[in-house]
Design a protein around this motif. Structure first.
Motif, PDB file in Angstrom:
ATOM      1  N   SER A 158       0.705  -1.332   0.047  1.00  0.00           N
ATOM      2  CA  SER A 158      -0.118  -0.014   0.108  1.00  0.00           C
ATOM      3  C   SER A 158       0.785   1.287  -0.019  1.00  0.00           C
ATOM      4  O   SER A 158       0.359   2.333  -0.191  1.00  0.00           O
ATOM      5  N   THR A 159       2.095   1.178   0.082  1.00  0.00           N
ATOM      6  CA  THR A 159       3.117   2.321   0.339  1.00  0.00           C
ATOM      7  C   THR A 159       3.946   2.536  -0.832  1.00  0.00           C
ATOM      8  O   THR A 159       4.995   3.131  -0.979  1.00  0.00           O
ATOM      9  N   SER A 160       3.730   1.620  -1.989  1.00  0.00           N
ATOM     10  CA  SER A 160       4.467   1.568  -3.250  1.00  0.00           C
ATOM     11  C   SER A 160       3.750   2.366  -4.447  1.00  0.00           C
ATOM     12  O   SER A 160       2.703   2.503  -4.569  1.00  0.00           O
ATOM     13  N   LYS A 161       4.595   3.014  -4.845  1.00  0.00           N
ATOM     14  CA  LYS A 161       4.369   3.979  -6.163  1.00  0.00           C
ATOM     15  C   LYS A 161       3.927   3.056  -7.459  1.00  0.00           C
ATOM     16  O   LYS A 161       3.027   3.572  -8.189  1.00  0.00           O
ATOM     17  N   SER A 162       3.898   1.702  -7.285  1.00  0.00           N
ATOM     18  CA  SER A 162       3.196   0.989  -8.300  1.00  0.00           C
ATOM     19  C   SER A 162       1.741   0.808  -8.043  1.00  0.00           C
ATOM     20  O   SER A 162       1.181   0.413  -8.975  1.00  0.00           O
ATOM     21  N   ARG A 163       1.377   1.422  -7.148  1.00  0.00           N
ATOM     22  CA  ARG A 163      -0.051   1.159  -6.629  1.00  0.00           C
ATOM     23  C   ARG A 163      -0.887   2.548  -7.302  1.00  0.00           C
ATOM     24  O   ARG A 163      -1.848   2.738  -7.097  1.00  0.00           O
ATOM     25  N   VAL A 164      -0.287   3.212  -7.882  1.00  0.00           N
ATOM     26  CA  VAL A 164      -0.783   4.584  -8.580  1.00  0.00           C
ATOM     27  C   VAL A 164      -0.364   4.376  -9.947  1.00  0.00           C
ATOM     28  O   VAL A 164       0.840   3.912 -10.389  1.00  0.00           O
ATOM     29  N   SER A 165      -1.093   5.177 -10.833  1.00  0.00           N
ATOM     30  CA  SER A 165      -0.883   5.078 -12.427  1.00  0.00           C
ATOM     31  C   SER A 165       0.687   6.244 -12.535  1.00  0.00           C
ATOM     32  O   SER A 165       0.782   6.900 -11.605  1.00  0.00           O
ATOM     33  N   THR A 166       0.960   6.012 -13.546  1.00  0.00           N
ATOM     34  CA  THR A 166       1.973   6.970 -14.076  1.00  0.00           C
ATOM     35  C   THR A 166       1.915   8.506 -13.833  1.00  0.00           C
ATOM     36  O   THR A 166       0.710   8.964 -14.413  1.00  0.00           O
ATOM     37  N   VAL A 167       2.617   9.160 -13.050  1.00  0.00           N
ATOM     38  CA  VAL A 167       2.322  10.601 -12.820  1.00  0.00           C
ATOM     39  C   VAL A 167       3.228  11.412 -13.786  1.00  0.00           C
ATOM     40  O   VAL A 167       4.425  11.176 -14.145  1.00  0.00           O
ATOM     41  N   ILE A 168       2.466  12.531 -14.442  1.00  0.00           N
ATOM     42  CA  ILE A 168       3.209  13.550 -15.265  1.00  0.00           C
ATOM     43  C   ILE A 168       3.616  14.709 -14.252  1.00  0.00           C
ATOM     44  O   ILE A 168       2.779  15.535 -14.049  1.00  0.00           O
ATOM     45  N   PHE A 169       4.795  14.895 -13.963  1.00  0.00           N
ATOM     46  CA  PHE A 169       5.165  15.793 -12.761  1.00  0.00           C
ATOM     47  C   PHE A 169       5.430  17.268 -13.711  1.00  0.00           C
ATOM     48  O   PHE A 169       5.713  17.151 -14.817  1.00  0.00           O
ATOM     49  N   PRO A 170       5.617  18.300 -12.918  1.00  0.00           N
ATOM     50  CA  PRO A 170       5.945  19.476 -13.424  1.00  0.00           C
ATOM     51  C   PRO A 170       7.213  19.207 -14.397  1.00  0.00           C
ATOM     52  O   PRO A 170       8.124  18.713 -14.135  1.00  0.00           O
ATOM     53  N   GLY A 171       7.263  20.098 -15.607  1.00  0.00           N
ATOM     54  CA  GLY A 171       8.428  20.093 -16.520  1.00  0.00           C
ATOM     55  C   GLY A 171       8.104  18.800 -17.697  1.00  0.00           C
ATOM     56  O   GLY A 171       8.871  18.380 -18.326  1.00  0.00           O
ATOM     57  N   ASP A 172       6.701  18.378 -17.476  1.00  0.00           N
ATOM     58  CA  ASP A 172       6.232  17.418 -18.662  1.00  0.00           C
ATOM     59  C   ASP A 172       7.059  16.192 -18.495  1.00  0.00           C
ATOM     60  O   ASP A 172       7.427  15.757 -19.687  1.00  0.00           O
TER      61      ASP A 172
END
Length: 718
Positions: free
Chosen positions: A325-339
């Motif tokens: 439950s604390t892994s970033k694999s549990r969310v979809s890909t994030v597009i951060f600032p700077g694209d």
């Protein structure tokens, strides 16, 4: 503040007060039986935010919030939630609701000078719009930055997207209460939008945010409660006041229907537009939160957070059980600032941070470990090598910035400024913050500095040329030894062995047998030579021991492996390792063995005094001595060792007995002066006690020898 004031009026008039927008956690402490919070408590979202911070491995975050009760209310809960996931809050950025654009920019520039690049924003939309506009202007919406909006700001910004606003928050993460999409909700939105455009034909923005849905559900709950209470006539009992009250509030009456309505509201439960609707202790229960990522002209859902499961991609328990439950694999890909989809480190080297001064040895030879090359023309220094690469890799893996500069320990003319001991001592003098290089872990330096854990295999071994087995001579070790060294070493060994035997033989089974299995040794100083590099070591081997060269080389394992990597077909490493940089007990130097023998004899005579006195007083001195040794030879049955052994025998336990090791110690080759090769142990007698090296040359030359012979190096003489 408004909700607190109005709730006080409700308490006085005994009339229920329902708020669908007062999210401040400070209202929780208001003990008002007539106040109902028909929205989410801001503190309910802090665990969702901290889970995001933990999932992406960010170790620091700075809250940026409005300077009023709304902004301050969430901060204690947010800091506690971040600390639970080992994330630190190094600074709080507080912005006045009346701040000018210049004041906002000044605060943002202050944040740029710090190393943290993760910011959590909690404020009103009007102030948030100006904040993000300024952040984009000064370059803080670029790659490397992370911005997270609390659900109040997310709901305001993203319920009715505006291009001028969303353009300034590209890549920002947001938290929103999850509202399930139902037919009832879609039908209501369509009806509301049609009615809104009829009443406001000049308006284009006709979207309804979460607060509109909560207001509708609150109205539905109130209507249901009034119907359930059977109230048809709202009557207020007038208050007894003076003829000239100071305020109109003094004339506020008391509702006769309020107690029934508040009771009905507390038990009201239905399926609202926002989900299941019912009050527990005067508050709506926290729903799951939706994690969104601002891209283009709107939001993109990347996952959810629930109190039971933490971060999940979908609200499906069967899918989420097998994932962390604390892994970033549990969310979809994030597009951060700077694209960019590259996850920011969460920190950068700050612009005003003081750099660590790292001392580096200036040396000749073994440049593969540390190499310092000065360029007089450009007045620059190029520092490279394995040790530098290891240090750089560790620094890059840290979850925070560690700005540093490498400084060669050299004189103005480019020559070494001293030995390795001198270099290490500069840390104690605070001239350097640290030293990076092929620095050996030795005891005398640990008295005034500290070491990291070893980053190479520790130990000392020996390499020899690969030669025809038929030409080996098992007695070659005899050539460099002299008779005075033989006699001195033998006598000292006999004395030390005798002391150990005296102290141990009455209480240790391993010392009750024959002591004839140990003998041992020394090198003539003229036979010892130093080398500064792998090439020089090869050259000395090539000359041979009879022509000013060497027959074997002792060195630390990293240097031995480097030599063998170049000349693997010519030399081999003996399967013989002496561990260095380990743990051990330290005692003062002196005549320790003699003192131990004297103390033991005094204690033995005192303990056996009654037995010795009972012997015939007319007996000769020799008979007395024989009687003394007869008592001395006997096993000491009072020893804890034998008591444990007897206890084990009675209990049927058989413990293995470890043979006494050969009385040998070890050391490594001398540390070279600063103008010579790589570093090892310091041999100066005022800095380190002498040690010995015992090498099984018999095993080296002929493994079939019945009695291995040994070779000793007196380290202090080195």
């Amino acid at each position: 503040m408004q909700a607190r004031f109005v709730s006080d009026l409700g308490e006085k008039a005994k009339m229920p007060i329902i708020s669908f927008s007062a999210t401040s956690p400070s209202l929780t402490s208001v003990r008002n039986s007539y106040f109902l919070r028909a929205t989410q408590n801001d503190s309910a979202q802090v665990n969702a935010i901290s889970s995001i911070v933990q999932a992406f491995g960010w170790r620091e975050a700075v809250p940026v919030y409005i300077d009023n009760e709304y902004g301050e209310g969430i901060i204690p809960y947010l800091i506690d939630a971040l600390q639970e996931v080992d994330a630190r809050v190094p600074y709080r950025s507080v912005i006045s609701p009346l701040a000018t654009d210049d004041q906002i920019a000044e605060e943002l520039y202050k944040l740029m000078t710090m190393q943290t690049r993760v910011f959590i924003v909690h404020m009103y939309r009007s102030l948030g719009t100006r904040l993000f506009t300024k952040a984009k202007e000064i370059g803080m919406m670029s790659e490397g930055y992370v911005w997270i909006m609390t659900h109040g700001l997310s709901a305001e910004f993203l319920s009715s997207p505006n291009h001028s606003v969303t353009d300034t928050i590209q890549g920002v993460l947001g938290i929103k209460p999850y509202v399930p999409r139902t037919k009832e909700l879609e039908y209501f939105r369509a009806r509301w939008k049609r009615r809104f455009l009829q009443d406001n034909p000049d308006k284009i923005d006709a979207e309804l945010n979460i607060y509109g849905l909560l207001a509708y559900d609150a109205t539905t709950a109130l209507a249901s409660a009034v119907d359930k209470a059977g109230t048809t006539n709202f009557v207020f009992q007038k208050a007894n006041v003076s003829s000239n009250p100071s305020t109109d509030l003094a004339t506020l009456g008391i509702s006769l229907n309020g107690p029934k309505i508040i009771q009905a509201l507390s038990t009201t439960s239905f399926k609202g537009l926002t989900g299941d609707y019912h009050f527990v202790d005067g508050q709506l229960q926290s729903p799951p939160f939706r994690i969104v990522n601002v891209n283009g002209n709107g939001e993109r859902g990347i996952g959810f957070w629930t109190p039971a499961e933490g971060l999940v991609k979908k609200l499906n328990p069967r899918i989420n059980k097998s994932m962390n439950s604390t892994s970033k694999s549990r969310v979809s890909t994030v597009i951060f600032p700077g694209d960019t989809t590259v996850v920011p480190k969460g920190w950068e080297i700050p612009t005003n941070e003081k750099k660590l001064r790292i001392g580096v040895p200036m040396k000749y030879g073994f440049s593969e470990f540390v190499s310092v090359i000065k360029h007089p023309g450009s007045n620059t220094t190029n520092i490279t090598g394995f040790c530098i690469d290891v240090f750089d890799a560790v620094v890059k893996a840290l979850p925070y910035a560690l700005p540093c500069e490498f400084i060669a320990f050299a004189k103005p003319d480019g020559k070494p400024a001293g030995t390795y001991n001198d270099l290490v001592y500069q840390v104690y003098l605070k001239n350097y913050d640290a030293v990076v290089g092929d620095v050996t872990i030795v005891f005398n330096r640990s008295l005034y500095i500290d070491y990291t854990l070893p980053f190479t295999e520790s130990g000392v071994s020996m390499i020899v040329p690969i030669a025809d087995r038929n030409t080996k001579n098992a007695w070659v070790f005899m050539k460099p030894l002299t008779w005075d060294l033989w006699v001195s070493s033998f006598l000292f060994f006999i004395f030390i062995g005798f002391v150990v035997w005296v102290l141990e033989h009455r209480i240790n089974e391993d010392f009750r047998g024959s002591p004839s299995h140990q003998a041992d040794l020394g090198f003539k100083e003229s036979k010892l030579m130093a080398y500064r590099s792998a090439d020089e070591c090869h050259h000395l081997f090539s000359k041979g021991s009879g022509n000013g060269g060497i027959a074997a080389a002792f060195d630390e394992l990293p240097f031995i492996k480097l030599i063998l990597s170049r000349y693997c077909s010519k030399y081999t490493m003996i399967d013989l390792k002496f561990k260095t940089g380990g743990l051990g007990f330290v005692f003062p130097k002196g005549l320790a063995a003699s003192l131990a023998l004297i103390i033991f004899l005094v204690m033995f005579v005192y303990r056996e005094r009654n037995v010795l006195r009972s012997y015939d007083s007319t007996a000769s001195i020799w008979s007395r001595i024989e009687n003394f040794f007869r008592i001395f030879i006997q096993r000491d049955s009072t020893s804890s060792t034998f008591r444990k052994s007897e206890l084990n025998d009675r209990n049927g336990i058989s413990l293995p007995t470890m043979c006494a090791p050969s009385p040998s110690a070890y050391s490594v080759h001398t540390e070279y002066p600063a103008d010579q090769s790589s570093e090892s142990y310091d041999s100066s007698p005022n800095r380190q006690a002498s040690q010995e090296v015992v090498v099984d040359v018999g095993q080296l030359n002929n493994r079939n020898q019945e009695r291995p012979t040994t070779l000793e190096i007196d380290h202090e003489k080195l």
